[in-house]
Structures are given as C-alpha cells and as structure tokens.
Design a protein around this motif. Structure first.
Motif, mmCIF file in Angstrom:
data_model
loop_
_atom_site.group_PDB
_atom_site.id
_atom_site.type_symbol
_atom_site.label_atom_id
_atom_site.label_comp_id
_atom_site.label_asym_id
_atom_site.label_seq_id
_atom_site.Cartn_x
_atom_site.Cartn_y
_atom_site.Cartn_z
ATOM 1 N N ASN A 1 0.845 -1.195 0.000
ATOM 2 C CA ASN A 1 0.000 0.000 0.000
ATOM 3 C C ASN A 1 0.879 1.243 0.000
ATOM 4 O O ASN A 1 0.670 2.175 0.770
ATOM 5 C CB ASN A 1 -0.897 -0.037 1.254
ATOM 6 C CG ASN A 1 -2.023 0.965 1.212
ATOM 7 O OD1 ASN A 1 -2.371 1.510 0.168
ATOM 8 N ND2 ASN A 1 -2.622 1.216 2.357
ATOM 9 N N VAL A 2 1.880 1.262 -0.876
ATOM 10 C CA VAL A 2 2.930 2.283 -0.827
ATOM 11 C C VAL A 2 2.384 3.697 -0.995
ATOM 12 O O VAL A 2 2.827 4.623 -0.315
ATOM 13 C CB VAL A 2 4.004 1.995 -1.900
ATOM 14 C CG1 VAL A 2 4.986 3.148 -2.020
ATOM 15 C CG2 VAL A 2 4.749 0.702 -1.566
ATOM 16 N N ASN A 3 1.421 3.861 -1.855
ATOM 17 C CA ASN A 3 0.925 5.211 -2.138
ATOM 18 C C ASN A 3 0.435 5.912 -0.877
ATOM 19 O O ASN A 3 0.819 7.048 -0.589
ATOM 20 C CB ASN A 3 -0.197 5.158 -3.178
ATOM 21 C CG ASN A 3 -0.822 6.519 -3.424
ATOM 22 O OD1 ASN A 3 -1.942 6.778 -2.996
ATOM 23 N ND2 ASN A 3 -0.094 7.393 -4.082
ATOM 24 N N ARG A 4 -0.412 5.237 -0.108
ATOM 25 C CA ARG A 4 -0.966 5.875 1.086
ATOM 26 C C ARG A 4 -0.102 5.670 2.322
ATOM 27 O O ARG A 4 -0.116 6.492 3.234
ATOM 28 C CB ARG A 4 -2.393 5.367 1.334
ATOM 29 C CG ARG A 4 -3.381 5.949 0.344
ATOM 30 C CD ARG A 4 -4.831 5.699 0.706
ATOM 31 N NE ARG A 4 -5.257 4.355 0.325
ATOM 32 C CZ ARG A 4 -5.487 3.375 1.192
ATOM 33 N NH1 ARG A 4 -5.330 3.577 2.480
ATOM 34 N NH2 ARG A 4 -5.885 2.198 0.774
ATOM 35 N N ALA A 5 0.642 4.571 2.356
ATOM 36 C CA ALA A 5 1.434 4.287 3.550
ATOM 37 C C ALA A 5 2.766 5.031 3.570
ATOM 38 O O ALA A 5 3.233 5.419 4.642
ATOM 39 C CB ALA A 5 1.683 2.786 3.656
ATOM 40 N N CYS A 6 3.369 5.229 2.419
ATOM 41 C CA CYS A 6 4.726 5.777 2.370
ATOM 42 C C CYS A 6 4.809 7.144 1.693
ATOM 43 O O CYS A 6 5.536 8.031 2.142
ATOM 44 C CB CYS A 6 5.659 4.809 1.639
ATOM 45 S SG CYS A 6 5.629 3.115 2.258
ATOM 46 N N GLN A 7 4.079 7.299 0.591
ATOM 47 C CA GLN A 7 4.275 8.483 -0.246
ATOM 48 C C GLN A 7 3.623 9.747 0.302
ATOM 49 O O GLN A 7 3.796 10.814 -0.279
ATOM 50 C CB GLN A 7 3.794 8.193 -1.669
ATOM 51 C CG GLN A 7 4.697 7.213 -2.398
ATOM 52 C CD GLN A 7 4.187 6.820 -3.763
ATOM 53 O OE1 GLN A 7 2.973 6.724 -3.990
ATOM 54 N NE2 GLN A 7 5.106 6.588 -4.684
ATOM 55 N N GLN A 8 2.919 9.628 1.415
ATOM 56 C CA GLN A 8 2.419 10.843 2.050
ATOM 57 C C GLN A 8 3.570 11.653 2.636
ATOM 58 O O GLN A 8 3.474 12.871 2.777
ATOM 59 C CB GLN A 8 1.414 10.481 3.149
ATOM 60 C CG GLN A 8 0.220 9.667 2.677
ATOM 61 C CD GLN A 8 -0.519 10.303 1.530
ATOM 62 O OE1 GLN A 8 -0.930 11.471 1.614
ATOM 63 N NE2 GLN A 8 -0.690 9.565 0.444
ATOM 64 N N CYS A 9 4.657 10.954 2.964
ATOM 65 C CA CYS A 9 5.844 11.632 3.509
ATOM 66 C C CYS A 9 7.042 11.562 2.565
ATOM 67 O O CYS A 9 7.805 12.518 2.470
ATOM 68 C CB CYS A 9 6.233 11.009 4.852
ATOM 69 S SG CYS A 9 4.985 11.161 6.145
ATOM 70 N N HIS A 10 7.204 10.428 1.897
ATOM 71 C CA HIS A 10 8.386 10.201 1.059
ATOM 72 C C HIS A 10 8.009 10.380 -0.410
ATOM 73 O O HIS A 10 7.305 9.541 -0.975
ATOM 74 C CB HIS A 10 8.934 8.790 1.305
ATOM 75 C CG HIS A 10 9.266 8.527 2.737
ATOM 76 N ND1 HIS A 10 10.378 9.063 3.361
ATOM 77 C CD2 HIS A 10 8.635 7.788 3.687
ATOM 78 C CE1 HIS A 10 10.416 8.656 4.620
ATOM 79 N NE2 HIS A 10 9.375 7.883 4.841
#
Length: 495
Positions: free
Chosen positions: A349-358
């Motif tokens: 779930n990279v889009n919502r789990a990670c890309q909000q910050c990275h």
C-alpha cells in the motif's frame, strides 16, 4: 498619402477563444465547488446507528452494521499476500476433525531447519509458520501443533482473541480479576470463553469510538516502564496523547512477554526499559528461562514478536510516526476520512502508507526497503550459522563428558546469542522497523556465539559479559513469600 491601418481580423477570434476558455474554467470551478460542498455534506452526516453498541458487543459483524466501510476493510485481513521478505502465502490442506482449516501459511521451520536446532526441546520446533492477518489469530492458536506438544495456559488468549468481554464476565466486571482467572486456566478450557479474533471492542470505546487499551498485559507493562522513567501510576487511557495511542493499541499484543510464576501471569519485561539489553538484564536478574535446550543443556529464552519494542528504537518512532500511520494509513470514502482497517504491510500500500511523507516512486521506495531487508537477512543467516555452530560444539563437548562447570560459560553465551538472534527473528519487519538497532543486535549475537566457542576451547577465557548462573529448576520462594519466580514451562507465542 497616408494609408489608414487595416483592423486585424485575429483580434475577434482571440476574444472569442478567451471567452470560451473563461466559460470552461467557470464551469469547472462551479463543478469543483459543488463537489467539495457535497463531500462536506457527506462528512457532516453522522454514523447511522443501526445497532446500539455496548461494552458487551464483541461481535465485529454488529459493529459493521454501524461502520460498514471499516468492517469491510477489517475482513480483508483474511487475505494472504506475500512480500519479498514477509507476509504469507496460502498453503492448501485437507481438513480433519482435529483441524478444520482448509489453508495455512508456509512452515518456517521447514524452510530453515536451523530453527529446529535453535529451539530443540521447545514447542516451536514442532510448528512455526509465516504470520497471517488478524482474522486468523484465534483459529491459528487453536490448531497449532504447539498445543499438542505442551498444554498451554489460558494466558495465550489475551492476544489471540477478543478478550474485553470475556475477561470482564469472568471477573464479575473486574477486567484484571478476569485476566488473572483466565491465565490460570488450561487453554483447552479458556478457549470455550472465546468467540472472536481481535475485534473492534479491543481497541475502541463503543460510544465515542475513541482509541483505548484493553489488554491487561500492556496496562501493567507500560505502567512498569513509565515507573522506571520516574512517572508513577501511568494509565495510557487517561495520560497518553492521541498519537501515542495510535501505537499503544498495536503494542497491546505485538510485544515480547513471558509467563510469570505458577499463576502464569502475562508480563511484559519492561521494568528496566524496552531495548533488548534491558530485557536481557531483566530476565537474568529474575533467573528466568523458558526451557532447557535439549542438545546443550543451556537455560534459554524464546523471544516472541517484539515489534513495539523494536519500532521504539527506530527513526519512525523518533519522528512521531506510529504503527497506524503506516499499517492503517488514512483513506477517503466519499467525503469521509478513515483509517484503513485492512491492516497489512506498507509495501502492499505504498501510495498511502509511504508516499504521504516520502516523495519518491513506488519502485524507488520498495527498493530502499528491500535493500535494508536483504542486508538484514544476510547478517541474520550469518548469526544463525554462528549459533548453530556453537550449539554443535556444546553438544559435542557435553557428549565428550565435560562437566556442567566446564560448560557453564559457553551455555550462558548460547543463552545470550540465541535470545539476541531470536529477538530480531521473531520480530516481523525483517529488519526495517529499526535497521541500525537490528543489525547491531545481530552483530552482538554473532559475537556471543564466537565467544562461546572460544570458552569451550580455552577454560581461561573471560567473555565480555558477566556470566549469570541460571538454575535449571527455579528456586523456591522464601517461607511466607508469594511465588513470583517464573515457571519453567515453555511460553507459547503468537504467529
């Protein structure tokens, strides 16, 4: 003669084009405003209370009538999806009368037989599988082969079932008394009081939906930790911040623990701190051991699943990022913002789990994580080889007739090497929750294994840590004193 300039024929066309463009923009703005207004109206609509939720409502399906979006996501935790170094993959099986499951996860001890050597004489050498989602925590505990190897206590129920209602009923309204009663039951008896896996009521207050801690093990563990930091009588339900609670509700179960005394009280060993060095010191001080290693005679420990302790040593914890932020990131359904209750690996779930910050691509972020995990796995394998070599040498020395006194130093170093390795092996991030700390722990494990081998070869060798004598049989309490020394029966664990 002066000529009169001709009017440009392009000007009217330009004006028409501009007018058309402004008209399109106006239409889009009106549509956007209308859409925003609609979402705001949706967000203001309160939850439809189809059923009345009380402190006795432990069935998540009933909560789902009021919160259908969250319930639909919660049910998805039954999905089994592997990542490169984690997750789980379904393995079909033929149901039996003793075990009706049609699928299980892959066996870790079959994939890596060195684990059987590490856990020789312990229930985990019989059954240890890839972790599965929250929907499986009750059935996987009911049917694990570990139940056949050792008669497990009702203590296991705390993290393998929804226990809020069961504890309070058993304790006549008193949560702690019910917890104490169930701990002392055989699991075969306690299971009859359990109806659901971990459920809504275990983390949410039914009237306000506020996050709360309901598991007594955590309530007592965090109180002991805070007391060691100079904060007396700490109660997370009244003293923790909202962001802290977004980690505490997960830390209720994703922790290291042991069973204390004949009453099998579930205890989190945090009285000295959360780092493995603190926990090792705590266990040595109280002379606790989970079992006697079958091949070497060492008094050893079984680490459980210390995600909470490990996360606390990492950069995300120091930055105020919690379990929920990454494993249950926010999502929108219409105009409603909600936490995604499909608890899973952030790599799925990279889009919502990670890309909000990275602010990098999916591929870049996954590659960064997997690079960390690959390095961790290589060092983990080296630590495992080192430990197995020490166990082999100890076994050979024992069979050659060396005395307990001659083996004492190497056995204690096995205890340390094994616990340090198992602490990161049992932790479910494959080295990601606190990369620097986890590779440090593996380095310490390798060092203890090598020192243990030296101790067998050189009786004059002095290890870098003080050797602690852990008796095979727990010492009896003083006359009239309560029995507080942990029992020696194997401590079963989750996942």
């Amino acid at each position: 003669m002066i000529e009169t300039p001709k009017k440009s024929s392009a000007r009217p066309a330009l004006l028409v084009a501009l007018a058309a463009a402004f008209a399109v923009i106006a239409v889009l703005v009106v549509a956007l405003v209308a859409n925003v207004a609609e979402h705001k109206r949706e967000a203001k609509v309160p939850t439809v209370r189809v059923v009345e939720l009380t402190e006795e409502t432990d069935d998540p399906a009933l909560w789902g009538k009021n919160f259908p979006q969250e319930y639909d996501q919660y049910k998805k935790t039954a999905e089994m999806t592997p990542t490169r170094f984690g997750g789980s993959e379904a393995v079909p099986r033929v149901p039996t009368s003793d075990d009706p499951r049609e699928k299980v996860s892959r066996s870790k001890i079959d994939a890596d037989p060195r684990l059987k050597t590490m856990w020789a004489g312990y229930a985990f050498a019989a059954d240890f599988r890839e972790r599965r989602g929250h929907m499986y925590v009750l059935e996987d505990q009911l049917y694990t082969k570990r139940q056949q190897v050792v008669k497990q206590p009702g203590t296991c129920a705390q993290c393998h079932a929804s226990t809020w209602v069961a504890y309070r009923k058993l304790g006549d309204g008193d949560l702690i008394k019910g917890f104490e009663k169930m701990n002392q039951m055989p699991y075969s008896e306690a299971k009859n009081l359990l109806k659901h896996p971990v459920a809504c009521i275990d983390c949410h207050e039914p009237k306000t939906m506020a996050l709360r801690v309901t598991k007594p093990g955590f309530l007592e563990g965090i109180k002991a930790l805070k007391a060691s930091q100079g904060v007396p009588n700490y109660d997370p339900n009244t003293m923790a911040t909202r962001q802290e609670m977004r980690a505490f509700v997960c830390g209720q179960c994703h922790v290291e623990y042991y069973f204390k005394g004949p009453e099998k009280r579930l205890v989190y060993p945090w009285a000295k701190g959360l780092k493995i060095d603190d926990i090792m010191s705590y266990y040595d001080e109280i002379k606790f051991k989970d079992w006697t290693h079958k091949e070497t005679g060492a008094q050893v420990l079984k680490a459980q699943h210390p995600e909470f302790e490990t996360w606390n040593q990492g950069i995300h914890a120091r930055s105020g990022v919690t379990c929920v932020d990454c494993h249950m990131p926010y999502m929108r359904v219409g105009g409603t913002k909600m936490a995604d209750h499909h608890v899973r690996s952030p790599l799925l779930n990279v889009n919502r789990a990670c890309q909000q910050c990275h602010k990098w691509s999916d591929a870049e972020l996954k590659d960064r994580v997997e690079t960390i995990q690959l390095r961790f796995k290589k060092l983990r394998d080296q630590a495992m080889d080192s430990l197995v070599a020490l166990i082999g040498d100890l076994k050979a020395a024992k069979e050659a007739g060396k005395s307990d006194a001659e083996l004492a130093t190497a056995r204690y170093l096995q205890r340390r090497a094994q616990f340090y390795l198992d602490f990161v092996e049992a932790e479910n991030s494959a080295g990601f929750h606190a990369p620097d700390e986890q590779v440090r722990v593996l380095g310490e494990s390798i060092n203890y294994s090598r020192q243990g081998q030296i101790a067998l070869r050189d009786p004059s060798f002095k290890p870098t840590v003080a050797v602690v004598d852990i008796p095979a049989t727990p010492p009896a309490p003083a006359p009239g004193a309560p029995a507080v020394v942990p029992a020696s029966a194997p401590a079963p664990a989750a996942h």
